[in-house]
Enzyme design. Structure first.
Site, PDB file in Angstrom:
ATOM      1  N   LYS A  25       0.858  -1.180   0.000  1.00 35.45           N
ATOM      2  CA  LYS A  25       0.000   0.000   0.000  1.00 35.45           C
ATOM      3  C   LYS A  25       0.896   1.232   0.000  1.00 35.45           C
ATOM      4  O   LYS A  25       1.417   1.640   1.033  1.00 35.45           O
ATOM      5  CB  LYS A  25      -0.915   0.063   1.221  1.00 35.45           C
ATOM      6  CG  LYS A  25      -1.929   1.236   1.107  1.00 35.45           C
ATOM      7  CD  LYS A  25      -2.422   1.742   2.460  1.00 35.45           C
ATOM      8  CE  LYS A  25      -1.544   2.825   3.023  1.00 35.45           C
ATOM      9  NZ  LYS A  25      -1.574   4.104   2.243  1.00 35.45           N
TER      10      LYS A  25
ATOM     11  N   CYS B 117      13.177  11.633   7.089  1.00 36.14           N
ATOM     12  CA  CYS B 117      13.111  11.231   8.500  1.00 36.14           C
ATOM     13  C   CYS B 117      14.471  11.301   9.176  1.00 36.14           C
ATOM     14  O   CYS B 117      14.558  11.468  10.392  1.00 36.14           O
ATOM     15  CB  CYS B 117      12.523   9.831   8.621  1.00 36.14           C
ATOM     16  SG  CYS B 117      13.329   8.631   7.526  1.00 36.14           S
TER      17      CYS B 117
ATOM     18  N   GLU C  82       9.266  16.695  15.313  1.00 36.95           N
ATOM     19  CA  GLU C  82       9.698  16.449  13.940  1.00 36.95           C
ATOM     20  C   GLU C  82       8.890  17.357  13.010  1.00 36.95           C
ATOM     21  O   GLU C  82       7.707  17.120  12.767  1.00 36.95           O
ATOM     22  CB  GLU C  82       9.497  14.987  13.560  1.00 36.95           C
ATOM     23  CG  GLU C  82      10.057  14.664  12.183  1.00 36.95           C
ATOM     24  CD  GLU C  82       9.885  13.208  11.784  1.00 36.95           C
ATOM     25  OE1 GLU C  82      10.773  12.679  11.098  1.00 36.95           O
ATOM     26  OE2 GLU C  82       8.858  12.603  12.153  1.00 36.95           O
TER      27      GLU C  82
ATOM     28  N   GLU D  90      10.067   1.841  10.512  1.00 36.26           N
ATOM     29  CA  GLU D  90      11.034   2.939  10.386  1.00 36.26           C
ATOM     30  C   GLU D  90      10.232   4.212  10.539  1.00 36.26           C
ATOM     31  O   GLU D  90       9.425   4.560   9.683  1.00 36.26           O
ATOM     32  CB  GLU D  90      11.748   2.859   9.028  1.00 36.26           C
ATOM     33  CG  GLU D  90      12.979   3.736   8.955  1.00 36.26           C
ATOM     34  CD  GLU D  90      12.719   5.053   8.266  1.00 36.26           C
ATOM     35  OE1 GLU D  90      12.492   6.055   8.989  1.00 36.26           O
ATOM     36  OE2 GLU D  90      12.730   5.075   7.032  1.00 36.26           O
TER      37      GLU D  90
ATOM     38  N   GLY E 294      -4.766   2.978  -1.382  1.00 33.73           N
ATOM     39  CA  GLY E 294      -5.763   3.307  -0.378  1.00 33.73           C
ATOM     40  C   GLY E 294      -5.185   4.172   0.718  1.00 33.73           C
ATOM     41  O   GLY E 294      -3.991   4.504   0.726  1.00 33.73           O
TER      42      GLY E 294
END
Length: 474
Positions: A170, A279, A378, A245, A201
């Site tokens: 996905k 990230c 973040e 992750e 989706g």
């Protein structure tokens, strides 16, 4: 307009159970670039059934057979690289240069690394009279984000293919164009039907169904820590393996030496790549308190190089991915000003010449303390904070004072000191003196940055179960 109205299941493009289309917004224009169909739990179930059926034979293939398929995928991927780059630029706003030179090649690198390392990977060993074997875990569910779409797909798909697993992917509904091309690549490469399946989706409709499905043996998720927690909760009742992750707030310690200004400017430039939407971005720059003013001046020297604009042109930075992301970043920039941090350059609002598009002014804050929201949250945008330290021990204390532990950075002239400092940062990937990421080295986080490892042959173990055959050589 790109129209992705079908899902790739069991080697075919099939109609969804229910047709529910949403717009895919080009972040540079704020207009629809196409549409994607959102799947349901019923679509996931169909894909899982196909993957379970395919697992029976794919799990029994030889290493040579799987290497052959990986190499075929590599060949097809190489043919489609310009199309993949155009899709990434359109769906998530990566500048043309970044898309062609980094975003697309990193996906290829993971495929090539898996193919190169698979022949020498040991799937068995003998201990005494027992044989220890590693076997594919089964059907895997992959939920991937929009920020590095090809990287995040391939760090999961490549090792799963290599180890004999089957899968249902996905991709992010925000950036589905490149994943659709990936499905076409796998089809053209002759990946057997049912081994790779794609269902588009959103999280509630497909992500939850994947994580909770009893036919999924392992789920691998990349995204925010908040969403990762929900994935783990949904997976818990079926006791499936979960690899994650997640987020980061990575420190970048600049040592006090004659290379200081160069390392500061390099850290600012690295932070702004991909509009800060990474990230592992070096978001917290730690500098000696006595050199904070000098650090701010070094940062200013980079400002003119951080060109922002239409990502289809020769710019360093495009927009952030979406309106919600734009609003989040703007809110945190304003919060930094409220907290009393000094704006070195940038600040709230769009660049003056860009009234349309989710463009953010690249922003650097100085005189930040590690308890401020902008030092702990973040931001996921082009915003860097500079925090002062009194000593190396104090710098390491600040670096580790975070709920995250994905990455860290250390720069300085004394290589031995750089190594010592890097070894004390509690994070999964530490870059020393600007070292680039290595596709053969493991990537993953400590603490709330996740669990498990991706990249290279370290990723193989995430997709393997361990079996003991007792008395094998009695």
């Amino acid at each position: 307009m790109r129209e992705i109205t079908k899902f790739y299941i069991d080697g075919q493009w099939v109609e969804p159970t229910e047709l529910n289309l949403i717009d895919v917004i080009n972040p540079a224009t704020e207009k629809a670039a196409g549409h994607v169909a959102l799947g349901t739990a019923a679509d996931v179930d169909t894909a899982v059934q196909a993957a379970r059926k395919a697992f029976t034979t794919w799990s029994q293939t030889s290493v040579d057979e799987r290497v052959g398929i990986l190499n075929a995928v590599v060949a097809e991927y190489q043919k489609r690289m310009p199309e993949l780059a155009a899709a990434v630029t359109e769906e998530m706003g990566a500048p043309n240069g970044l898309a062609n030179n980094v975003q697309v090649p990193i996906g290829l690198a993971h495929l090539m690394t898996a193919a190169a390392q698979l022949p020498t990977f040991s799937f068995s060993e003998d201990r005494g009279s027992s044989r220890i074997v590693k076997e594919p875990i089964g059907v895997c569910g992959f939920i991937t984000p929009w920020n590095w779409p090809l990287n995040q797909v391939m760090v999961k798909v490549a090792p799963a293919l290599a180890t004999g697993c089957t899968m249902v992917l996905k991709p992010s509904e925000v950036a589905p164009f490149s994943a659709a091309i990936v499905a076409e690549i796998f089809d053209a490469a002759g990946v057997p039907a049912g081994v790779f399946n794609l269902v588009n989706g959103d999280g509630p409709g497909v992500g939850t169904a994947l994580a909770s499905h009893p036919g999924i043996d392992m789920v691998s998720f990349t995204g925010s820590t908040r969403a990762g927690i929900e994935v783990a909760k949904n997976a818990a009742p079926t006791v499936k393996r979960v690899a994650q992750e997640l987020g980061g707030k990575s420190p970048n310690i600049i040592l006090d030496d004659e290379d200081f200004a160069t390392n500061v400017s390099g850290g600012v430039a690295a932070m702004m790549m991909n509009s800060g939407q990474s990230c592992n971005a070096p978001t917290r720059m730690l500098v000696p308190k006595s050199r904070m003013a000098e650090a701010a001046e070094a940062a200013k020297s980079v400002q003119s190089t951080l060109t922002v604009g239409d990502p289809s042109t020769d710019v360093r930075m495009g927009p952030v991915v979406s309106e919600p992301q734009f609003e989040k970043v703007q809110g945190l920039i304003e919060r930094g000003i409220e907290e009393g941090a000094d704006v070195v350059f940038g600040g709230p609002g769009r660049p003056d010449e860009l009234p349309t598009g989710y463009y953010v002014r690249p922003t650097v804050f100085a005189d930040v303390t590690n308890d401020m929201d902008i030092a702990r949250t973040e931001i996921f945008g082009p915003v860097l904070v500079m925090i002062g330290y009194d000593s190396i021990d104090n710098a390491i204390e600040i670096a580790n004072d975070t709920e995250y532990g994905l990455a860290g950075y250390v720069s300085g002239k004394d290589v031995d000191e750089v190594r010592k400092v890097g070894s004390r940062i509690r994070a999964g990937s530490i870059s020393l003196n600007g070292a680039q990421l290595d596709p053969s080295a493991p990537f993953g986080g400590y603490k709330q940055s996740g669990n498990g490892r991706e990249w290279g042959d370290y990723a193989f173990d995430e997709f393997l179960e361990v079996k003991s055959l007792l008395g094998y050589d009695a």
